[in-house]
Design a protein around this motif. Structure first.
Motif: not given
Length: 213
Positions: A140-143, A159-161, A166-170
């Motif tokens: 929602x925040x466009x992060x 684990x969170x990293x 895997x979800x596509x975040x840098x």
């Protein structure tokens, strides 16, 4: 000619958000039931807390979304899946029980939920994404970029990293705001995450925000 109603203004999107993981009394305080192996007199403990405080202050100064993630269970641990050593040990120690001092945030690292986009999320696994609305909030925040820090390095942080990547975040790991009971485990976890994330100190992570703008 009938005019269309004015559209409500769209909230600003944030490229970067900060995840502050498990800065809680039972995990970080020297009197906590879990701790990270750092005594009150150990300078390393003060350095971790100071770095975490700097990261939180930097996120607020830059008006970044700041998400504090806490772990907490019912007093009878009916909501704790004891399928591995770390969760069985949590119940054995009587740690991070909801509505107790141990599950509360460490005093110097308290969240400020009066700020826009500063939120608290409770979870009950090793990843901050499992069973929480974290991914939906970030979407929602466009992060697209996360600065992650917390305790312990080899558990909730790693684990969170991995989940975030895997979800596509840098991802950038603010290493000096992370800790583990054993410095060798902390270092090994950081080395493992180098394949997936940028490893930096808090000052560098905050200074590079422009890169992700």
């Amino acid at each position: 000619m009938v005019r269309s109603p004015a559209l409500s203004s769209t909230p600003p999107l944030h490229r970067t958000a900060v995840l502050a993981l498990h800065y809680q009394n039972d995990i970080l305080h020297p009197d906590g039931k879990i701790r990270v192996g750092l005594s009150a007199s150990d300078p390393a403990r003060d350095r971790v807390i100071a770095a975490a405080a700097k990261l939180i202050a930097g996120a607020r100064h830059a008006a970044l979304p700041l998400i504090h993630v806490r772990i907490a269970f019912r007093p009878d641990y009916a909501d704790l899946t004891q399928n591995c050593w770390i969760f069985r040990k949590t119940a054995e120690l009587g740690a991070v029980q909801e509505n107790t001092w141990g599950a509360s945030f460490y005093e110097a690292l308290q969240p400020d939920e009066t700020r826009e986009h500063e939120l608290v999320i409770r979870h009950q696994r090793t990843s901050a994404f499992i069973g929480t609305p974290l991914e939906q909030i970030l979407m929602k925040l466009g992060v697209r970029h996360l600065i992650v820090a917390g305790v312990a390095t080899h558990s909730v942080v790693e684990m969170s990293v991995r989940h975030a990547v895997d979800l596509g975040y840098e991802v950038t790991v603010a290493a000096d705001a992370c800790a583990a009971a054993d410095t060798k485990i902390h270092d090994a976890s950081l080395d493992s995450m180098r394949l997936l994330a940028e490893i930096a100190d808090v000052d560098t992570a905050l200074a590079q925000l422009e890169k992700h703008a």
